[in-house]
Design an enzyme around this catalytic site. Structure first.
Site, PDB file in Angstrom:
ATOM      1  N   ASN A 102      42.947  45.961  51.467  1.00 17.02           N
ATOM      2  CA  ASN A 102      42.577  45.868  50.053  1.00 17.02           C
ATOM      3  C   ASN A 102      43.660  46.492  49.170  1.00 17.02           C
ATOM      4  O   ASN A 102      43.390  47.399  48.391  1.00 17.02           O
ATOM      5  CB  ASN A 102      41.250  46.602  49.825  1.00 17.02           C
ATOM      6  N   SER A 128      37.716  38.641  51.688  1.00 21.96           N
ATOM      7  CA  SER A 128      36.408  39.081  51.203  1.00 21.96           C
ATOM      8  C   SER A 128      35.303  38.635  52.134  1.00 21.96           C
ATOM      9  O   SER A 128      35.401  37.598  52.780  1.00 21.96           O
ATOM     10  CB  SER A 128      36.140  38.513  49.817  1.00 21.96           C
ATOM     11  N   GLY A 130      33.321  41.306  53.813  1.00 20.84           N
ATOM     12  CA  GLY A 130      32.907  42.448  54.620  1.00 20.84           C
ATOM     13  C   GLY A 130      33.062  42.151  56.108  1.00 20.84           C
ATOM     14  O   GLY A 130      33.726  41.193  56.513  1.00 20.84           O
ATOM     15  N   LYS A 182      41.747  38.863  44.416  1.00 19.85           N
ATOM     16  CA  LYS A 182      40.741  39.602  45.199  1.00 19.85           C
ATOM     17  C   LYS A 182      40.213  40.772  44.363  1.00 19.85           C
ATOM     18  O   LYS A 182      39.013  41.070  44.370  1.00 19.85           O
ATOM     19  CB  LYS A 182      41.350  40.104  46.515  1.00 19.85           C
ATOM     20  N   HIS A 185      37.920  39.344  41.838  1.00 16.38           N
ATOM     21  CA  HIS A 185      36.700  38.979  42.579  1.00 16.38           C
ATOM     22  C   HIS A 185      35.789  40.199  42.707  1.00 16.38           C
ATOM     23  O   HIS A 185      34.589  40.127  42.451  1.00 16.38           O
ATOM     24  CB  HIS A 185      37.095  38.435  43.959  1.00 16.38           C
ATOM     25  N   GLU A 189      32.136  40.967  41.145  1.00 16.78           N
ATOM     26  CA  GLU A 189      31.036  41.429  42.018  1.00 16.78           C
ATOM     27  C   GLU A 189      30.333  42.641  41.383  1.00 16.78           C
ATOM     28  O   GLU A 189      29.104  42.727  41.394  1.00 16.78           O
ATOM     29  CB  GLU A 189      31.664  41.789  43.361  1.00 16.78           C
ATOM     30  N   LYS A 260      34.649  52.331  45.035  1.00 11.28           N
ATOM     31  CA  LYS A 260      35.896  52.578  45.760  1.00 11.28           C
ATOM     32  C   LYS A 260      37.102  52.401  44.852  1.00 11.28           C
ATOM     33  O   LYS A 260      38.203  52.762  45.215  1.00 11.28           O
ATOM     34  CB  LYS A 260      36.006  51.619  46.941  1.00 11.28           C
ATOM     35  N   HIS A 453      50.145  48.193   7.873  1.00  8.29           N
ATOM     36  CA  HIS A 453      50.390  47.377   9.060  1.00  8.29           C
ATOM     37  C   HIS A 453      50.522  45.880   8.739  1.00  8.29           C
ATOM     38  O   HIS A 453      50.789  45.101   9.632  1.00  8.29           O
ATOM     39  CB  HIS A 453      49.292  47.612  10.092  1.00  8.29           C
TER      40      HIS A 453
END
Ligand code: ATR
Length: 472
Positions: A102, A128, A130, A182, A185, A189, A260, A453
């Site tokens: 990963n 992907s 698992g 990935k 993805h 998820e 993670k 600006h």
């Protein structure tokens, strides 16, 4: 077609992929830093195919025919670099190194550039699905040169999931493209799971349904447009009873979600690209909020709930249907945003990514697999230059049909004090996208006022600045 591949790193994902290759008739040269893991794999599953045991990295490389195909399945980050550093001096020009971990896509870009100077091919390969997917057929997203894909693509396609006769593996683009998609993805998820969790929360808190009852609602939804792996397993998890206590499983789980990091990376990348992936961002932030135990404990004691927001809902079935509509419409928005990010990433990095092909390979093998992805595939087939999925006739009509329920749910959530950031922000995005005039005109005015600006006008070309103190 049977070929040969070396797999180094035989923990959960590596062992499952190695077995998958072997079961498909490929010879697998198996290696792991700690030999005990290699031996355990061969003892338990050596009979499933043609495995060759390699104790050292030298043995591993020597057992492979050229051009060698080596798949690295170790932890992302420094471990992957360490294995590459160990491998590279042993390999020869034309060999292919595949990183199936990963990895961050920017690491993959760096590694691909470094290896190309040595004449080696590098494939940054998103995988992907698992452990089960790796064994039985994952969704595979390789990023590499066309030359490298010709060497490894057929093998990867042979072990991928298959939907309607099409393998869930496609050459995504060059270098970091595979790991980039990935990453997105995984971000999608996150958004999908957040929306599912909000639907559950609303049904539970607003209608007082039990987890098992809500599980049945999800099982019913899984027979319709929402059919997907995540909705299917939601029904299972909600129906699960904790053996020790006899309580619903969800009630014995701590309500602090972990992550993670891929959701966070997706949002960081989206910020850099300037793509509003609000669905993914809300999901990442909701997980972060759930983990702030001290703040939540302090707030629970003192922050006021809405007064009188909890009147009974008369048409319970109507509300369940409204929640389904909110879930579906919000999901369309989250996916539209994710595909926008991929399109923007492709432009920024010079990748040629076929969004329809991506939807095709996400139909099976991966965690977000769903009937829905076939709709997305179809949308890009109908209109290859689609600027947002939301305007394709199928999604446009699906959201329009469900918007009344969607709005009702967002109002109900706000009125009764149930957090539904995914549903609410998706609706705000939808309304922001379709608004004829956005409130950004005022923001431009303010920016010109305090920072000179400048702004553009609707009636004249050029940049303008107002002399505020003189005109004001
Ligand atoms: P998974 O998620 O699939 O279970 P992981 O935690 O991502 O696996 O990675 C674990 C693998 O990385 C193991 O094969 C580990 O080797 P050991 O069994 O010897 O621990 C491997 N690994 C981690 N760091 C490594 C390194 N520096 N060099 C070689 N292999 C390494």
């Amino acid at each position: 077609m049977s070929e040969q591949i070396g797999v180094t790193g035989l923990a959960t994902m590596g062992a499952s992929l190695a077995r998958n290759f072997a079961r498909h008739g490929h010879q697998v040269v198996a290696h792991n830093r700690t030999t005990a893991r290699t031996d355990a794999l061969l003892a338990a599953h050596g009979g499933e195919g043609d495995f060759v045991r390699a104790e050292t990295m030298e043995e591993f490389v020597a057992a492979l025919q050229r051009p060698r195909r080596v798949m690295i399945m170790v932890q992302a980050g420094p471990a992957t670099d360490a294995v590459i550093d160990e491998l590279v001096p042993l390999l020869d020009e034309g060999d292919v190194v595949i990183d199936g971990g990963n990895a961050r896509y920017d690491d993959t870009i760096r590694r691909a550039a470094a290896l190309s100077t040595t004449g080696l091919h590098f494939v940054g390969c998103g995988v992907s699905g698992g452990e089960e997917g790796a064994l039985l057929g994952p969704s595979i997203m390789p990023g590499c040169s066309a030359e490298a894909y010709a060497l490894v693509g057929p093998m990867l396609e042979s072990i991928a999931a298959v939907v309607d006769g099409t393998p869930c593996c496609t050459h995504v683009g060059s270098d970091g493209a595979g790991h980039f998609v990935k990453m997105v993805h995984n971000g999608i998820e996150y958004a999908d799971m957040q929306l599912i969790a909000e639907a559950y929360d609303l049904l539970r808190l607003r209608l007082g349904m039990t987890p098992a009852e809500i599980g049945e609602v999800f099982a019913g939804w899984n027979a319709g447009d929402l059919e997907s792996y995540l909705v299917e397993i939601t029904a299972e998890v909600l129906g699960h009873v904790d053996a020790g206590t006899g309580r619903p499983f969800v009630d014995v789980v701590m309500d602090a979600a972990e992550q993670k990091g891929t959701g966070r990376w997706t949002v960081q990348s989206a910020l850099d690209l300037g793509v509003p992936v609000s669905g993914i961002a809300e999901a990442v932030f909701a997980r972060a909020l759930s983990g702030h135990a001290e703040q939540r404990a302090a707030a629970q004691k003192v922050l006021a709930a809405p007064a009188g927001g909890g009147a009974d809902i008369e048409d319970r079935d109507g509300f369940v249907e409204a929640v389904r509509q909110a879930l579906y419409a919000s999901k369309v928005v989250a996916y539209a945003q994710g595909f926008d990010q991929i399109a923007a990433g492709a432009v920024a990095h010079g990748w040629s990514i076929d969004l329809g092909a991506l939807a095709t390979i996400w139909r099976g093998g991966c965690i977000i697999r769903a009937r829905f992805l076939d709709r997305i595939r179809q949308a890009f087939a109908d209109e290859p230059d689609l600027t947002t999925l939301l305007t394709h006739s199928y999604f446009r009509d699906a959201v329009a049909d469900g918007q009344e329920g969607w709005r009702r749910v967002v109002v109900e959530a706000a009125r009764s004090g149930i957090p539904a950031p995914g549903f609410a922000s998706a609706l705000a995005y939808y309304d922001g996208l379709r608004a004829e005039r956005s409130s950004a005109a005022l923001i431009q005015g303010l920016r010109d006022f305090f920072g000179s600006h400048t702004y553009h006008r609707v009636d004249r070309a050029g940049s303008f600045h107002t002399l505020w103190s003189e005109e004001g």
